[in-house]
Structure formats: C-alpha cells, structure tokens
Design a protein around this motif. Structure first.
Motif, PDB file in Angstrom:
ATOM      1  N   PRO A  84       0.728  -1.218   0.052  1.00 20.69           N
ATOM      2  CA  PRO A  84       0.068   0.016   0.038  1.00 20.69           C
ATOM      3  C   PRO A  84       0.823   1.186   0.016  1.00 20.69           C
ATOM      4  O   PRO A  84       1.943   1.223   0.491  1.00 20.69           O
ATOM      5  N   GLN A  85       0.392   2.242  -0.475  1.00 27.83           N
ATOM      6  CA  GLN A  85       0.966   3.573  -0.524  1.00 27.83           C
ATOM      7  C   GLN A  85       0.802   4.378   0.688  1.00 27.83           C
ATOM      8  O   GLN A  85       0.724   5.723   0.390  1.00 27.83           O
ATOM      9  N   GLU A  86       0.517   3.701   1.713  1.00 23.91           N
ATOM     10  CA  GLU A  86       0.465   4.614   2.785  1.00 23.91           C
ATOM     11  C   GLU A  86       1.656   5.416   3.498  1.00 23.91           C
ATOM     12  O   GLU A  86       2.843   5.165   3.095  1.00 23.91           O
ATOM     13  N   GLY A  87       1.343   6.367   3.908  1.00 21.31           N
ATOM     14  CA  GLY A  87       2.596   7.101   4.575  1.00 21.31           C
ATOM     15  C   GLY A  87       3.296   6.691   5.650  1.00 21.31           C
ATOM     16  O   GLY A  87       4.578   7.004   5.928  1.00 21.31           O
ATOM     17  N   SER A  88       2.824   5.660   6.509  1.00 21.02           N
ATOM     18  CA  SER A  88       3.583   5.126   7.408  1.00 21.02           C
ATOM     19  C   SER A  88       4.652   3.959   7.153  1.00 21.02           C
ATOM     20  O   SER A  88       4.280   3.079   6.427  1.00 21.02           O
ATOM     21  N   HIS A 123      14.368   3.591  -0.525  1.00 22.95           N
ATOM     22  CA  HIS A 123      13.937   4.654  -1.246  1.00 22.95           C
ATOM     23  C   HIS A 123      13.471   5.793  -0.286  1.00 22.95           C
ATOM     24  O   HIS A 123      13.854   7.025  -0.401  1.00 22.95           O
ATOM     25  N   GLU A 124      12.880   5.413   0.618  1.00 29.31           N
ATOM     26  CA  GLU A 124      12.137   6.209   1.562  1.00 29.31           C
ATOM     27  C   GLU A 124      13.457   7.151   2.685  1.00 29.31           C
ATOM     28  O   GLU A 124      13.329   8.232   2.821  1.00 29.31           O
ATOM     29  N   VAL A 125      14.334   6.304   2.947  1.00 27.90           N
ATOM     30  CA  VAL A 125      15.414   6.505   3.644  1.00 27.90           C
ATOM     31  C   VAL A 125      16.426   7.423   2.717  1.00 27.90           C
ATOM     32  O   VAL A 125      16.842   8.694   3.180  1.00 27.90           O
ATOM     33  N   GLY A 126      16.583   6.784   1.718  1.00 26.30           N
ATOM     34  CA  GLY A 126      17.553   7.628   0.947  1.00 26.30           C
ATOM     35  C   GLY A 126      17.089   8.655   0.222  1.00 26.30           C
ATOM     36  O   GLY A 126      17.556   9.940   0.559  1.00 26.30           O
ATOM     37  N   GLU A 127      16.177   8.464  -0.985  1.00 26.91           N
ATOM     38  CA  GLU A 127      15.669   9.564  -1.656  1.00 26.91           C
ATOM     39  C   GLU A 127      14.798  10.451  -0.944  1.00 26.91           C
ATOM     40  O   GLU A 127      14.788  11.650  -1.220  1.00 26.91           O
ATOM     41  N   TRP A 134      12.302   5.442  12.034  1.00 30.79           N
ATOM     42  CA  TRP A 134      11.142   4.768  11.736  1.00 30.79           C
ATOM     43  C   TRP A 134      10.986   3.408  11.071  1.00 30.79           C
ATOM     44  O   TRP A 134      10.193   2.479  11.386  1.00 30.79           O
ATOM     45  N   TYR A 135      12.210   3.069  10.843  1.00 24.92           N
ATOM     46  CA  TYR A 135      12.445   1.601  10.164  1.00 24.92           C
ATOM     47  C   TYR A 135      13.293   0.802  11.225  1.00 24.92           C
ATOM     48  O   TYR A 135      13.110  -0.559  10.929  1.00 24.92           O
TER      49      TYR A 135
END
Length: 180
Positions: A84-88, A123-127, A134-135
């Motif tokens: 899912p493309q959720e924000g969390s 992707h979320e941490v890098g870009e 959070w991870y």
C-alpha cells in the motif's frame, strides 16, 4: 471470561512464556476487534504472535490471510506484489507476512515481498530522506529474513545507540526465527 478484556499486556506475558498458541489466538482476537486502533508497538507484538502461532499450529494460511488483510499487501494477476502507498513506514504486518510465506514454503512470493519492502525502505530513507528511526523497529527482521544479517545487526546497533531503543523486543527476540 469471553476474552474481551484481554489486553496487549497479557499478550506480552504469553509471548514471554513462549505460549505461542494462546498468544496467537489473542493476537487474532485483538486484530479482529480493534484493527484500526492498534498502536505500532502492539501491532509488532501481534504480528510476532501470529508468526509464531503459525509455526506452532501449522496454520500458515490463517496467518497469511490475517497478515495480508492488515498489511494491505496484494498480488496482481501476474503474481507481482503491491505494497500500500500509505504514509507510515511501519510495515510489521507486511514483514510478518513475508516470514509466513517463507516458512510455509512459498519462497518466491516471500522473497518478492521482502525485496519490495526493502526497496521501499531504501527509497524512503535514501531519496525521500525519512529518518531511519522509523524503520529500526521491524525492518531489521526483514533484513535478517532476506539473509542480510550484518545489515540487520547494524540497524539494531544504531537503534540501541540512538537511545530510542527497541521497545518490547526482549519479549521475543531470542525466539524470533529471523535471528535463529
């Protein structure tokens, strides 16, 4: 006792005792009852209880169905996975689903799901420059399940060093098959 007053505190106790059958049943009940209001920490506990319950009972399809539903993971007609493309970035249920798939012999789907989760995290941490904090709770499990033990341990060490810690991990870390 109809079980409606059983809480995450009881789940922690059952997990600490290694009573995976009862812990899993309580996790399934809790998800069914309060899925929308489950905190990230409680979700982590429930996912682990379900993972271990599946191993104790061989009820892998039940675990798969529950974790697929709560994670929002889906598969297209060609068998490709979609997160899912959720924000969390809290993906405990999706990572737990990957573990259940691998443990039940569904290697291709489990590996594909792990690769997708880990690519999304990079992707979320890098870009996107999201904080790694959070991870740090559950993504080390994904790394370990994917055979990236050094990366998993490094992430755990960074979490401990940050002082934010790995809340509640001590309840199941020793028994978690990803680290076995």
């Amino acid at each position: 006792d109809d079980g409606s007053d059983r809480s995450p505190r009881q789940l922690r106790l059952l997990m600490h005792e290694g009573d995976w059958r009862q812990a899993g049943e309580l996790a399934y009940e809790s998800l069914a009852r309060e899925r929308e209001s489950v905190s990230g920490t409680d979700m982590l506990m429930m996912v682990n209880a379900i993972r271990m319950h599946a191993r104790a009972t061989d009820e892998f399809e039940r675990a798969r169905a529950a974790l697929e539903e709560v994670s929002g993971v889906s598969w297209d007609s060609a068998g490709r996975v979609t997160l899912p493309q959720e924000g969390s970035p809290v993906r405990a249920a999706a990572i737990g689903l990957a573990d259940v798939l691998l443990a039940s012999g569904q290697e291709r789907q489990g590996r594909q799901l792990l690769a997708t989760i880990l690519a999304r995290m990079r992707h979320e941490v890098g870009e996107l420059r999201r904080p790694e904090f959070w991870y740090q709770r559950y993504h080390p499990t994904a790394l370990a399940l994917n055979g990236q033990n050094d990366a998993a341990l490094a992430m755990i060490e960074r979490s401990i060093a940050s002082g934010l810690g790995l809340v509640d991990w001590w309840y199941y870390f020793e028994s978690d098959p990803a680290y076995g």
